[in-house]
Design an enzyme around this catalytic site. Structure first.
Site, PDB file in Angstrom:
ATOM      1  N   VAL A  24      69.185  -4.989 -22.248  1.00 23.55           N
ATOM      2  CA  VAL A  24      70.612  -5.292 -22.086  1.00 23.55           C
ATOM      3  C   VAL A  24      71.347  -4.222 -21.277  1.00 23.55           C
ATOM      4  CG1 VAL A  24      70.799  -6.739 -24.145  1.00 23.55           C
ATOM      5  CG2 VAL A  24      71.125  -4.257 -24.349  1.00 23.55           C
ATOM      6  N   GLY A  67      70.214   3.124 -18.091  1.00 27.92           N
ATOM      7  CA  GLY A  67      70.934   4.344 -17.782  1.00 27.92           C
ATOM      8  C   GLY A  67      70.088   5.300 -16.981  1.00 27.92           C
ATOM      9  N   ALA A  68      70.549   6.535 -16.887  1.00 34.71           N
ATOM     10  CA  ALA A  68      69.865   7.530 -16.068  1.00 34.71           C
ATOM     11  C   ALA A  68      68.506   7.911 -16.632  1.00 34.71           C
ATOM     12  CB  ALA A  68      70.749   8.776 -15.945  1.00 34.71           C
ATOM     13  N   PHE A  69      68.335   7.799 -17.957  1.00 35.32           N
ATOM     14  CA  PHE A  69      67.115   8.301 -18.581  1.00 35.32           C
ATOM     15  C   PHE A  69      66.271   7.213 -19.237  1.00 35.32           C
ATOM     16  CE2 PHE A  69      70.282  11.812 -18.960  1.00 35.32           C
ATOM     17  CZ  PHE A  69      69.749  12.589 -17.946  1.00 35.32           C
ATOM     18  N   VAL A 125      68.319   0.269 -22.398  1.00 36.92           N
ATOM     19  CA  VAL A 125      68.906  -0.122 -23.674  1.00 36.92           C
ATOM     20  C   VAL A 125      68.371  -1.509 -24.008  1.00 36.92           C
ATOM     21  CG1 VAL A 125      71.019  -0.515 -24.984  1.00 36.92           C
ATOM     22  CG2 VAL A 125      70.987   1.219 -23.173  1.00 36.92           C
ATOM     23  N   LYS A 157      68.764   2.537 -27.642  1.00 36.19           N
ATOM     24  CA  LYS A 157      68.813   3.326 -26.415  1.00 36.19           C
ATOM     25  C   LYS A 157      67.564   4.199 -26.367  1.00 36.19           C
ATOM     26  CE  LYS A 157      72.072   6.434 -24.004  1.00 36.19           C
ATOM     27  NZ  LYS A 157      73.399   7.090 -24.132  1.00 36.19           N
ATOM     28  N   ASP A 171      84.207  10.887 -20.839  1.00 36.62           N
ATOM     29  CA  ASP A 171      83.757   9.856 -19.895  1.00 36.62           C
ATOM     30  C   ASP A 171      84.328   8.495 -20.275  1.00 36.62           C
ATOM     31  OD1 ASP A 171      82.463   8.993 -17.600  1.00 36.62           O
ATOM     32  OD2 ASP A 171      80.585   8.543 -18.642  1.00 36.62           O
TER      33      ASP A 171
END
Length: 465
Positions: free
Chosen positions: A140, A143-145, A148, A163, A257
């Protein structure tokens, strides 16, 4: 990084976007809007600036503009489970009769246990939740690492968001402290408009955060489809965001953020603040010198590198409110130009907004943090008592009794219709991960495992018999 291939509204779609505006005057010069005119520049690489913490400068994500329809949504699933292996494909089809073992934090004092963990054997720890307790359903997000996933807990059938972050990528970017801070901060938060961490654990190659699955879509997604929000709707959303940020500040936490992509909507239409990857604990009268955030929402003091405190969050709330009411952030252009505008340019307020909306935007978007609304001794109370929020009953709001007029289309707990098909159509198989250091003492993620206590422990009351 998200691909820059984005669906761009054609001329007819632009006219539909314009038709919902409360006044044609504000957009009369922008008939031929480009996608970037509405949502800002396409993603760029973050630049590395030397600060006392690793610089983390995000560009806006444009991944939530094409959801699958509810009519075509299918919940036909392949039974999958999570597996950590030396080859590091951590999501594979579950073979009947296959036995998985769980690797908890390999930070104990037993050298033999550490050796087994490092050799690839996964050590089972009684009573601790691990990868074998979940069945993966869909991707779904990304991200950068890592990714999810929508997952189901086997024992209870509860649906969660998991995550999954690769340790090798985290270490390469020198972001271990950010990841540990995210986990630690999430364990301290309990608020009706903030996503809860349910479990956290790690294996040899990855970190896992298991959170509430919120499937009403992102605020950004709904903003794209509506163009902009009426003041009464934006007022409720902003009040819920203010309540959540106020709770963080009371706990000594800055989010750092705040942006539409980090604000989800639940099935009732309430906002849910998420993604604490850049959040930081602070002490009063102290400043952080890190360069972090998403360019369009950065406070001037962060851009200048002069140090920032919790007042930077209130600037971001002001930018969010401006975007909700006008359809786009106040500063557009390349990352460098946006930063220059944030520091130097005055913000133009559309005439169709009410005087009260003008006043709160001017208060939140003060370039000098000490003059910014919410930075005074009363903190968030200064914002809550602003005349634009007149009529908001804050006690009822925080009891989730003030209902937004918009409710997203959600067909059930498993519904993924409000997530972009670019994610939900993605293969659940992950990419290989490099092995971390063979030295157990080099593992920076000790004491990562967490299980959220039941509500009876979180809100325990004493009863006299």
């Amino acid at each position: 990084m998200v691909s820059s291939q984005r669906p761009v509204p054609n001329k007819i779609q632009k006219q539909q976007y314009l038709s919902i505006s409360p006044s044609n005057s504000v957009l009369k010069d922008d008939v031929e809007l480009e996608f970037s005119d509405v949502f800002g520049p396409l993603p760029e690489e973050a630049n590395d600036i030397a600060y006392d913490e690793p610089a983390v400068v995000y560009s806006r994500s444009h991944s939530l503009v094409g959801p699958c329809s509810l009519d075509s949504h299918s919940l036909k699933l392949t039974k999958l489970t999570l597996l950590e292996t030396e080859d590091s494909i951590d999501l594979v089809e579950c073979l009947e009769g296959e036995s998985l073992k769980e690797n908890d934090d390999f930070s104990g004092n037993d050298d033999s246990d550490n050796e087994k963990a490092l050799e690839g054997d996964l050590v089972k720890v009684s009573g601790v939740v691990g990868i074998d307790d979940f069945e993966v359903m869909k991707v779904v997000g990304k991200g950068a690492f890592g990714k999810v996933y929508q997952v189901r807990k086997k024992e209870t059938s509860e649906i969660y968001a998991m995550k999954v972050m690769r340790k090798d990528h985290i270490m390469e970017k020198n972001h271990a402290e950010y990841m540990k801070a995210e986990r630690d901060i999430l364990t301290k938060i309990d608020h009706p408009f903030i996503v809860q961490l349910k479990y956290s654990f790690q294996t040899k190659y990855r970190l896992y955060l298991v959170l509430d699955f919120i499937n009403g879509g992102h605020l950004f997604f709904q903003l794209y489809h509506q163009g902009l929000f009426r003041e009464d709707l934006a007022r409720v959303y902003t009040a819920e965001i203010v309540s959540a940020v106020s709770h963080l500040h009371e706990k000594g936490i800055m989010h750092r953020d705040l942006k539409p992509e980090n604000i989800l909507m639940d099935t009732d239409g309430h906002v849910m603040l998420t993604d604490f990857g850049l959040a930081k604990e602070f002490e009063e009268n102290t400043r952080s010198n890190s360069m972090c955030g998403t360019t369009e929402y950065m406070a001037p003091e962060i851009v200048r590198g002069k140090g920032h405190d919790k007042a930077a969050d209130w600037w971001s709330v002001g930018i969010l409110l401006y975007e909700m009411l006008t359809g786009k952030p106040p500063f557009l252009g390349s990352k460098g130009k946006i930063q220059q505008k944030i520091v130097k340019d005055k913000i133009k307020l559309p005439q169709f907004l009410s005087n009260e909306a003008h006043a709160i935007l001017k208060g939140l978007l003060q370039k000098e943090p000490e003059r910014r609304l919410g930075s005074g001794l009363s903190g968030a109370e200064e914002i809550k008592q602003h005349k634009w929020f007149k009529g908001i009953n804050w006690k009822k709001l925080e009891a989730r009794e003030v209902m937004p007029s918009f409710k997203p289309e959600v067909s059930g707990r498993q519904c993924i219709a409000n997530f972009d098909k670019c994610w939900t159509d993605m293969s659940v198989l992950d990419s290989p991960a490099s092995s971390p250091s063979s030295d157990p003492k080099a593992n920076p993620f000790t004491n990562f495992t967490y299980v959220r206590p039941p509500p009876s422990f979180l809100h325990q009351s004493t009863t006299t018999l």
